[in-house]
Design a protein around this motif. Structure first.
Motif, PDB file in Angstrom:
ATOM      1  N   GLY A  56      -6.726   5.904   6.373  1.00  0.00           N
ATOM      2  CA  GLY A  56      -5.725   6.617   7.154  1.00  0.00           C
ATOM      3  C   GLY A  56      -4.473   5.799   7.364  1.00  0.00           C
ATOM      4  O   GLY A  56      -4.449   4.575   7.221  1.00  0.00           O
ATOM      5  N   GLY A  57      -3.405   6.489   7.733  1.00  0.00           N
ATOM      6  CA  GLY A  57      -2.120   5.852   7.992  1.00  0.00           C
ATOM      7  C   GLY A  57      -1.007   6.808   7.625  1.00  0.00           C
ATOM      8  O   GLY A  57      -1.160   8.025   7.729  1.00  0.00           O
ATOM      9  N   LEU A  58       0.125   6.269   7.189  1.00  0.00           N
ATOM     10  CA  LEU A  58       1.220   7.106   6.709  1.00  0.00           C
ATOM     11  C   LEU A  58       0.919   7.475   5.263  1.00  0.00           C
ATOM     12  O   LEU A  58       0.881   6.613   4.388  1.00  0.00           O
ATOM     13  CB  LEU A  58       2.546   6.361   6.818  1.00  0.00           C
ATOM     14  N   LEU A  59       0.733   8.769   5.002  1.00  0.00           N
ATOM     15  CA  LEU A  59       0.237   9.212   3.702  1.00  0.00           C
ATOM     16  C   LEU A  59       1.310  10.012   2.958  1.00  0.00           C
ATOM     17  O   LEU A  59       2.300   9.478   2.513  1.00  0.00           O
ATOM     18  CB  LEU A  59      -1.069   9.987   3.901  1.00  0.00           C
ATOM     19  N   GLY A  60       1.126  11.324   2.812  1.00  0.00           N
ATOM     20  CA  GLY A  60       1.994  12.112   1.953  1.00  0.00           C
ATOM     21  C   GLY A  60       3.373  12.373   2.521  1.00  0.00           C
ATOM     22  O   GLY A  60       3.556  12.497   3.736  1.00  0.00           O
ATOM     23  N   LEU A  61       4.345  12.495   1.623  1.00  0.00           N
ATOM     24  CA  LEU A  61       5.711  12.873   1.962  1.00  0.00           C
ATOM     25  C   LEU A  61       6.101  14.126   1.187  1.00  0.00           C
ATOM     26  O   LEU A  61       5.602  14.373   0.091  1.00  0.00           O
ATOM     27  CB  LEU A  61       6.700  11.759   1.598  1.00  0.00           C
ATOM     28  N   ALA A  62       7.021  14.900   1.765  1.00  0.00           N
ATOM     29  CA  ALA A  62       7.593  16.058   1.074  1.00  0.00           C
ATOM     30  C   ALA A  62       9.003  16.274   1.593  1.00  0.00           C
ATOM     31  O   ALA A  62       9.265  16.115   2.791  1.00  0.00           O
ATOM     32  CB  ALA A  62       6.747  17.313   1.298  1.00  0.00           C
TER      33      ALA A  62
ATOM     34  N   VAL B   9       0.831  -1.210   0.000  1.00  0.00           N
ATOM     35  CA  VAL B   9       0.000   0.000   0.000  1.00  0.00           C
ATOM     36  C   VAL B   9       0.868   1.263   0.000  1.00  0.00           C
ATOM     37  O   VAL B   9       0.796   2.089   0.903  1.00  0.00           O
ATOM     38  CB  VAL B   9      -0.996   0.025   1.182  1.00  0.00           C
ATOM     39  N   PRO B  10       1.711   1.430  -1.001  1.00  0.00           N
ATOM     40  CA  PRO B  10       2.521   2.653  -1.086  1.00  0.00           C
ATOM     41  C   PRO B  10       1.638   3.852  -1.405  1.00  0.00           C
ATOM     42  O   PRO B  10       0.633   3.723  -2.116  1.00  0.00           O
ATOM     43  CB  PRO B  10       3.489   2.350  -2.218  1.00  0.00           C
ATOM     44  N   TRP B  11       2.010   5.018  -0.899  1.00  0.00           N
ATOM     45  CA  TRP B  11       1.125   6.182  -1.005  1.00  0.00           C
ATOM     46  C   TRP B  11       1.781   7.390  -1.657  1.00  0.00           C
ATOM     47  O   TRP B  11       1.147   8.114  -2.408  1.00  0.00           O
ATOM     48  CB  TRP B  11       0.621   6.559   0.397  1.00  0.00           C
ATOM     49  N   SER B  12       3.028   7.646  -1.373  1.00  0.00           N
ATOM     50  CA  SER B  12       3.676   8.866  -1.856  1.00  0.00           C
ATOM     51  C   SER B  12       5.136   8.581  -2.155  1.00  0.00           C
ATOM     52  O   SER B  12       5.745   7.698  -1.544  1.00  0.00           O
ATOM     53  CB  SER B  12       3.555   9.973  -0.803  1.00  0.00           C
ATOM     54  N   THR B  13       5.695   9.356  -3.093  1.00  0.00           N
ATOM     55  CA  THR B  13       7.102   9.201  -3.455  1.00  0.00           C
ATOM     56  C   THR B  13       7.774  10.566  -3.563  1.00  0.00           C
ATOM     57  O   THR B  13       7.232  11.484  -4.177  1.00  0.00           O
ATOM     58  CB  THR B  13       7.260   8.494  -4.816  1.00  0.00           C
ATOM     59  N   VAL B  14       8.945  10.688  -2.958  1.00  0.00           N
ATOM     60  CA  VAL B  14       9.819  11.848  -3.170  1.00  0.00           C
ATOM     61  C   VAL B  14      11.198  11.305  -3.512  1.00  0.00           C
ATOM     62  O   VAL B  14      11.466  10.109  -3.377  1.00  0.00           O
ATOM     63  CB  VAL B  14       9.873  12.775  -1.933  1.00  0.00           C
ATOM     64  N   TYR B  15      12.088  12.200  -3.933  1.00  0.00           N
ATOM     65  CA  TYR B  15      13.389  11.761  -4.440  1.00  0.00           C
ATOM     66  C   TYR B  15      14.523  12.524  -3.775  1.00  0.00           C
ATOM     67  O   TYR B  15      14.500  13.762  -3.716  1.00  0.00           O
ATOM     68  CB  TYR B  15      13.443  11.953  -5.961  1.00  0.00           C
ATOM     69  N   LEU B  16      15.494  11.783  -3.266  1.00  0.00           N
ATOM     70  CA  LEU B  16      16.666  12.390  -2.666  1.00  0.00           C
ATOM     71  C   LEU B  16      17.573  12.948  -3.766  1.00  0.00           C
ATOM     72  O   LEU B  16      17.433  12.593  -4.940  1.00  0.00           O
ATOM     73  CB  LEU B  16      17.412  11.354  -1.830  1.00  0.00           C
TER      74      LEU B  16
END
Length: 365
Positions: free
Chosen positions: A106-112, A61-68
């Motif tokens: 609900g749970g761990l959702l968006g990343l930034a 259940v992946p929700w959000s992706t950001v990039y290092l």
């Protein structure tokens, strides 16, 4: 006389079939959504059809992706509360976010990532806690060339939670402020109340305070009248667009303006009602879309569809949106998120495939 009646009936049936065909559509761009009171620029304005370059399995259940900065993808998992990494096709784990209480949507959702990540190393996360939805930031700590997740520092609390409509998308804008998409948490009185946090797009400083210049004074609310904002993205001119779930009708792609009222729960879609802003694109049936993650590449907005199980591409021209075109319909399941990687490829995240996966696309056109 009998022959004349038969001819009339046959003609009427042919007309009905033509109308039905126009309603249901066909091919890659079927079914045809409605534009929200603006001229359509047409499907030819979209980029060429994407092609699959790589698939990475093993997510839950992946929700959000950001990039290092080095290109490593950082992915949130909603139910496990894990922050995963993907580098050169290999899965890793940064850590688990404490205090996450998953349940329903609900749970761990968006990343930034912080705009100043090079110096502060902050990763921001929107998650469902015991009593609310909230935003915390965690420092990524370098442990001998390996990143680890530091302790969370809560920067914003009090966003209403429920089993559904938790919103959850966060993203730093071109102005350096943090934009937050929230849901109405089934509290229908909240979206039209500028003092409430549910059913809004919020605009915050990096420390979680209302950003200066917000339309309602010392208030985090940037726009109101939303049902469940799921995607945030800016075009090349700095205009903010947002994807949003409708109820059982009228999913939306909206152009967001400060202080704008997008109608929920009084109206949905593009009804041309005074006091409310029409959506730029409306999907009449949520079975065709339920748009989640949103990314804009060049003059094309890409939206992942959950119920619709496809990738939508919408050509943009200034403040206008043209006819959406769909790709991969029913092929890769529910698409939760769409994001642009530093190498110019588009990442999709699936949901509900047991296990889920990341799909990496090459863009053409």
């Amino acid at each position: 006389m009998l022959l004349r009646r038969l001819v009339v009936r046959a003609t009427a049936l042919a007309v009905a079939l033509i109308v039905l065909s126009a309603c249901t559509g066909g091919g890659a761009s079927s079914p045809t959504p409605r534009q929200g009171g603006v001229p359509a620029t047409g499907a030819p304005g979209t980029a060429g059809e994407p092609t699959v370059a790589e698939r990475i399995d093993g997510l839950q259940v992946p929700w959000s992706t950001v990039y290092l900065p080095d290109g490593t993808a950082v992915v949130s998992e909603r139910d496990s509360a894990l922050v995963r990494t993907i580098n050169d096709g290999h899965l890793g784990t940064l850590g688990k976010v404490p205090g996450v209480v998953p349940g329903g949507e609900g749970g761990l959702l968006g990343l930034a990532l912080s705009p100043d990540f090079a110096t502060d190393h902050y990763l921001y996360a929107y998650f469902t806690a015991a009593d609310d939805n909230r935003i915390a930031r965690m420092r990524l700590e370098d442990r001998g060339g390996r990143w680890e997740l530091g302790a969370p520092e809560t920067v914003f609390t009090g966003i209403p939670k429920a089993g559904t409509h938790n919103g959850g998308r966060i993203r730093f804008g071109p102005d350096g402020f943090l934009y937050v998409g929230t849901g109405d948490s089934q509290r229908r009185e909240q979206p039209q109340d500028s003092r409430a946090l549910g059913g809004k797009i919020l605009r915050l400083t990096a420390d979680g305070r209302p950003a200066p210049g917000n339309p309602f004074g010392e208030n985090p609310v940037y726009s109101l009248g939303h049902r469940n904002v799921q995607g945030l993205a800016w075009d090349g001119a700095g205009r903010l667009w947002a994807s949003e779930f409708g109820p059982d009708v009228n999913d939306e792609l909206n152009l967001i303006v400060p202080g704008g009222n997008y109608g929920w729960p009084d109206v949905t879609g593009a009804p041309h009602r005074a006091g409310f802003l029409d959506a730029k694109v409306v999907w009449p049936s949520t079975a065709d879309s339920s748009p989640s993650g949103l990314e804009i590449v060049g003059n094309t907005a890409y939206l992942g569809a959950l119920r619709g199980q496809r990738l939508w591409a919408v050509p943009l021209k200034g403040e206008f949106a043209g006819d959406p075109v769909s790709y991969f319909t029913g092929k890769y399941g529910r698409i939760r998120n769409v994001s642009l990687a530093p190498d110019g490829r588009l990442w999709l995240l699936s949901n509900g495939e047991n296990p889920d996966f990341a799909l990496i696309l090459n863009l053409h056109g």
